[in-house]
Design an enzyme around this catalytic site. Sequence first.
Site, mmCIF file in Angstrom:
data_model
loop_
_atom_site.group_PDB
_atom_site.id
_atom_site.type_symbol
_atom_site.label_atom_id
_atom_site.label_comp_id
_atom_site.label_asym_id
_atom_site.label_seq_id
_atom_site.Cartn_x
_atom_site.Cartn_y
_atom_site.Cartn_z
ATOM 1 N N ASN A 102 -39.244 73.706 -5.538
ATOM 2 C CA ASN A 102 -40.093 74.227 -6.571
ATOM 3 C C ASN A 102 -39.713 73.958 -7.967
ATOM 4 O O ASN A 102 -38.526 73.878 -8.296
ATOM 5 C CB ASN A 102 -40.322 75.584 -6.175
ATOM 6 C CG ASN A 102 -41.486 76.174 -7.221
ATOM 7 O OD1 ASN A 102 -42.688 75.522 -7.773
ATOM 8 N ND2 ASN A 102 -41.320 77.513 -7.821
ATOM 9 N N HIS A 104 -39.961 76.024 -11.859
ATOM 10 C CA HIS A 104 -40.101 77.229 -12.633
ATOM 11 C C HIS A 104 -39.959 77.041 -13.971
ATOM 12 O O HIS A 104 -38.956 76.557 -14.321
ATOM 13 C CB HIS A 104 -39.359 78.425 -12.120
ATOM 14 C CG HIS A 104 -39.793 79.582 -12.728
ATOM 15 N ND1 HIS A 104 -40.716 80.256 -12.207
ATOM 16 C CD2 HIS A 104 -38.949 80.339 -13.651
ATOM 17 C CE1 HIS A 104 -40.967 81.659 -12.909
ATOM 18 N NE2 HIS A 104 -39.953 81.389 -13.768
ATOM 19 N N ASP A 145 -39.007 82.651 -6.382
ATOM 20 C CA ASP A 145 -38.227 82.025 -7.491
ATOM 21 C C ASP A 145 -36.447 82.347 -7.131
ATOM 22 O O ASP A 145 -35.615 82.561 -8.074
ATOM 23 C CB ASP A 145 -38.401 82.531 -8.835
ATOM 24 C CG ASP A 145 -39.864 82.108 -9.330
ATOM 25 O OD1 ASP A 145 -40.380 81.001 -8.913
ATOM 26 O OD2 ASP A 145 -40.611 83.066 -9.966
ATOM 27 N N GLU A 174 -40.188 69.323 -18.167
ATOM 28 C CA GLU A 174 -40.378 69.719 -16.523
ATOM 29 C C GLU A 174 -40.781 68.515 -15.934
ATOM 30 O O GLU A 174 -40.231 68.311 -14.792
ATOM 31 C CB GLU A 174 -41.584 70.586 -16.288
ATOM 32 C CG GLU A 174 -41.284 71.758 -16.364
ATOM 33 C CD GLU A 174 -42.511 72.684 -15.978
ATOM 34 O OE1 GLU A 174 -43.195 72.569 -14.959
ATOM 35 O OE2 GLU A 174 -43.106 73.733 -16.767
HETATM 36 C C1 GRF Z 1 -45.787 73.714 -13.587
HETATM 37 O O1 GRF Z 1 -45.982 73.622 -14.866
HETATM 38 C C2 GRF Z 1 -44.896 74.562 -13.139
HETATM 39 O O2 GRF Z 1 -43.912 75.139 -14.143
HETATM 40 C C3 GRF Z 1 -45.329 75.636 -12.229
HETATM 41 O O3 GRF Z 1 -46.644 75.242 -11.849
HETATM 42 C C4 GRF Z 1 -46.915 74.402 -12.840
HETATM 43 C C5 GRF Z 1 -47.859 73.327 -12.188
HETATM 44 O O4 GRF Z 1 -48.181 72.151 -13.195
HETATM 45 N N1 GRF Z 1 -44.596 75.848 -11.126
HETATM 46 P P1 GRF Z 1 -49.501 71.674 -13.283
HETATM 47 O O5 GRF Z 1 -50.575 72.564 -13.164
HETATM 48 O O6 GRF Z 1 -49.749 70.561 -12.206
HETATM 49 O O7 GRF Z 1 -49.603 70.870 -14.654
#
Ligand code: GRF
Length: 203
Positions: A102, A104, A145, A174
């Site tokens: 995952n 975060h 988490d 990210e």
């Molecule tokens: C990501 O930005 C991450 O931080 C979280 O979920 C989000 C999903 O991203 N776990 P998106 O909606 O696909 O852009």
Amino acid sequence: MAILGSGTGSTARALIEGGLRKGSTYRVELVISTSAVAGINAVASDNAVTLRVLDQSFTTSAWATQLTDALVARKIDIVALAGFMRLLPESVIHAVHGHILNIHPALLPKHGGKGMYGRRVHEAVMQAGDKVTGATVHLVNAQYDDGRILGQTHVEVQDGESVLDLESRVKAAEKILYPDVLETYAANLSFDVENWRSHKRNF
Ligand code: GRF
């Protein structure tokens, strides 16, 4: 690899594209969406990746069984969560031998746990007066988490910036971190499998 979630799809897109880089160690073969209307669904179709929609309207155990069956049927080795908000049942984690990752949007163990997702995380960072935040890729276990941290990237909090600005800069970071960590994770996993196979052949 499969992606599981109901996000806007921007994370899924970054992971799919990462898996298509020359020499990549992973490839996204399946997107499992938990919503019939999530942006992630269009990203799967746009990239010709198989999409399964498994919304969570049935009981958790029926949902977990369908999910597990879908993963096993496609021989999925790794699952990457992308906008998946709930806890995963242990049966699903076991189905892929714990290979579930995952991302975060903060530097865990700070600003994680139940209810800490999306913009709330960045608000918490700002309220705490942190000068640096970032993103964390971690293994998934039965807590929020909480699994082993596999990689982090740092993002400086700029004076006077808005929560929205910070969120968008962390999101950009990210998209570099997640595919990179997956590359390494998948490479190590195939190394382990090869080792195990040759070990078996020798005895
Ligand atoms: C990501 O930005 C991450 O931080 C979280 O979920 C989000 C999903 O991203 N776990 P998106 O909606 O696909 O852009």
